[in-house]
Design an enzyme around this catalytic site. Structure first.
Site, mmCIF file in Angstrom:
data_model
loop_
_atom_site.group_PDB
_atom_site.id
_atom_site.type_symbol
_atom_site.label_atom_id
_atom_site.label_comp_id
_atom_site.label_asym_id
_atom_site.label_seq_id
_atom_site.Cartn_x
_atom_site.Cartn_y
_atom_site.Cartn_z
ATOM 1 N N ILE A 135 -72.869 38.579 -75.006
ATOM 2 C CA ILE A 135 -71.936 39.646 -74.666
ATOM 3 C C ILE A 135 -72.251 40.902 -75.477
ATOM 4 C CG2 ILE A 135 -69.490 40.326 -74.876
ATOM 5 C CD1 ILE A 135 -68.796 37.359 -74.241
ATOM 6 N N HIS A 144 -76.257 46.616 -67.623
ATOM 7 C CA HIS A 144 -74.872 46.633 -68.104
ATOM 8 C C HIS A 144 -74.599 47.887 -68.936
ATOM 9 C CE1 HIS A 144 -70.984 45.044 -69.150
ATOM 10 N NE2 HIS A 144 -71.271 45.000 -70.447
ATOM 11 N N ASP A 154 -68.367 43.712 -65.225
ATOM 12 C CA ASP A 154 -68.635 44.696 -64.166
ATOM 13 C C ASP A 154 -68.164 44.177 -62.806
ATOM 14 O OD1 ASP A 154 -69.868 46.404 -66.037
ATOM 15 O OD2 ASP A 154 -71.783 45.363 -65.805
ATOM 16 N N MET A 207 -62.922 41.808 -71.422
ATOM 17 C CA MET A 207 -64.233 41.217 -71.696
ATOM 18 C C MET A 207 -64.105 39.743 -72.031
ATOM 19 S SD MET A 207 -67.510 41.757 -71.791
ATOM 20 C CE MET A 207 -67.845 40.050 -71.322
ATOM 21 N N ARG A 243 -64.271 44.149 -62.786
ATOM 22 C CA ARG A 243 -63.765 45.503 -62.570
ATOM 23 C C ARG A 243 -63.945 45.944 -61.126
ATOM 24 N NH1 ARG A 243 -66.453 47.555 -68.242
ATOM 25 N NH2 ARG A 243 -64.526 47.608 -69.478
#
Length: 342
Positions: free
Chosen positions: A144, A204, A177, A255, A180
């Protein structure tokens, strides 16, 4: 493209994160979170603790992990939680892990790009993945830590140095992503976000984030001006959160949700569930960029099949072309850092 069965799950009562869990077998997976005391690490660890897919949860950080572990250990779910603190305890944390998730590093502040995080986070990722290569070389590695467009190449080069590189098991988690894109499309069309699925390919960061609205399920149409605005919002959504938090951090809760979703999909696939598809930033031959995110069919050993880009519009084709120079530069930066890392 991202099928309903690919959606993740946690324990009963957690709403959207329950997707897909009802038919999943229980699991004996050991999952480690490296950076477990941080803004992403704590809520991510909570979601993992809440899942029947996780039987052992190892939490690592350079500070505060005993307290985080003690707190989580009181939750009435089966996962056994242990906290590990400092480099001396890292090997024990990683022993026998099936999946390692790495949210460690510094967050973005207003005015910073993900690339501004490089100097600090590159060293952290190189150090942690080196430990993974030594102590759990067969584990799935989910990164991440930003900038993902550089930290995945770093992890790959580190694993190569240790002679245990398997490109099917190293993932850059770009799931936020997709989350969202699903949410923003649903808002504009008055749909249930849980029923919307938008593949997001590329990388990303900024313009390397390429939402394929043309492949959305269910099918949706937008006028070109609205499509451009929607695409820009998806690409800059992280900055939206950084600015809203006004110096108090970056996207941590969303996240953590996205990271948990990806881990649950991976665990379901490891358990033998078929048809699990997620996008992730991985070693790829799909474009001229050596790493690229596309929908992936996940299996017991990681990536079973790269499903590629598929049919896209001329607007989306231009975004892919425009992303190439930035992607390749970020990848090269990561690779060169790893080669010089001691």
């Amino acid at each position: 493209m991202l099928s309903r069965i690919a959606r993740p799950a946690a324990a009963a009562g957690t709403g959207a994160l329950r997707r897909g869990i009802a038919t999943s077998a229980q699991s004996n997976a050991k999952v480690a979170v490296l950076g477990a005391s941080g803004g992403i690490g704590q809520p991510l660890s909570l979601l993992l603790k809440n899942s029947p897919l996780v039987s052992k949860l190892s939490l690592y950080d350079i500070a505060h992990t005993p307290g985080v572990a003690a707190d989580l250990s009181h939750i009435e779910t089966k996962a056994n939680v242990k906290g590990f603190m400092g480099p001396v305890q890292l090997a024990e944390c990683l022993k026998d892990c099936n999946v390692v998730v790495i949210p460690a590093g510094v967050p973005r502040k207003p005015g910073m790009t993900r690339d501004d995080l490089f100097n600090t986070n590159a060293s952290i990722v190189a150090t942690l993945t080196s430990a993974c290569a030594k102590h759990c070389p067969e584990a799935m590695i989910c990164i991440i830590s930003n900038p993902v467009n550089s930290t995945i190449p770093i992890a790959s080069e580190v694993f190569k140095k240790h002679g245990v590189y398997n490109p099917k098991k190293i993932f850059g988690v770009t799931t936020l992503d997709i989350v969202r894109a699903n949410t923003f499309v649903a808002e504009l069309k008055g749909l249930d976000p849980a029923q919307v699925s938008v593949p997001v390919i590329g990388g990303h960061a900024g313009k390397t984030i390429i939402p394929l609205i043309s492949q959305c399920t269910p099918k949706v149409d937008f006028p070109q001006d609205q499509l451009v605005k929607l695409t820009g919002r998806i690409q800059e959504a992280g900055t939206e959160v950084v600015q809203a938090k006004a110096g108090a951090g970056s996207a941590t809760l969303s996240m953590a949700y996205a990271g948990a979703r990806f881990v649950f999909s991976l665990l379901n696939a490891i358990n033998g569930k078929e048809g699990v598809i997620e996008c992730a930033f991985v070693r790829s031959d799909e474009t001229e960029s050596p790493y690229f995110s596309t929908p992936l069919l996940l299996g017991k050993n990681g990536i079973e099949k790269n499903l590629g880009i598929g049919k896209i519009t001329s607007f989306e084709q231009k975004m892919v072309a425009d992303a190439m120079s930035e992607l390749k530069a970020s990848i090269k930066k990561g690779e060169e850092f790893a080669k010089n890392f001691k």
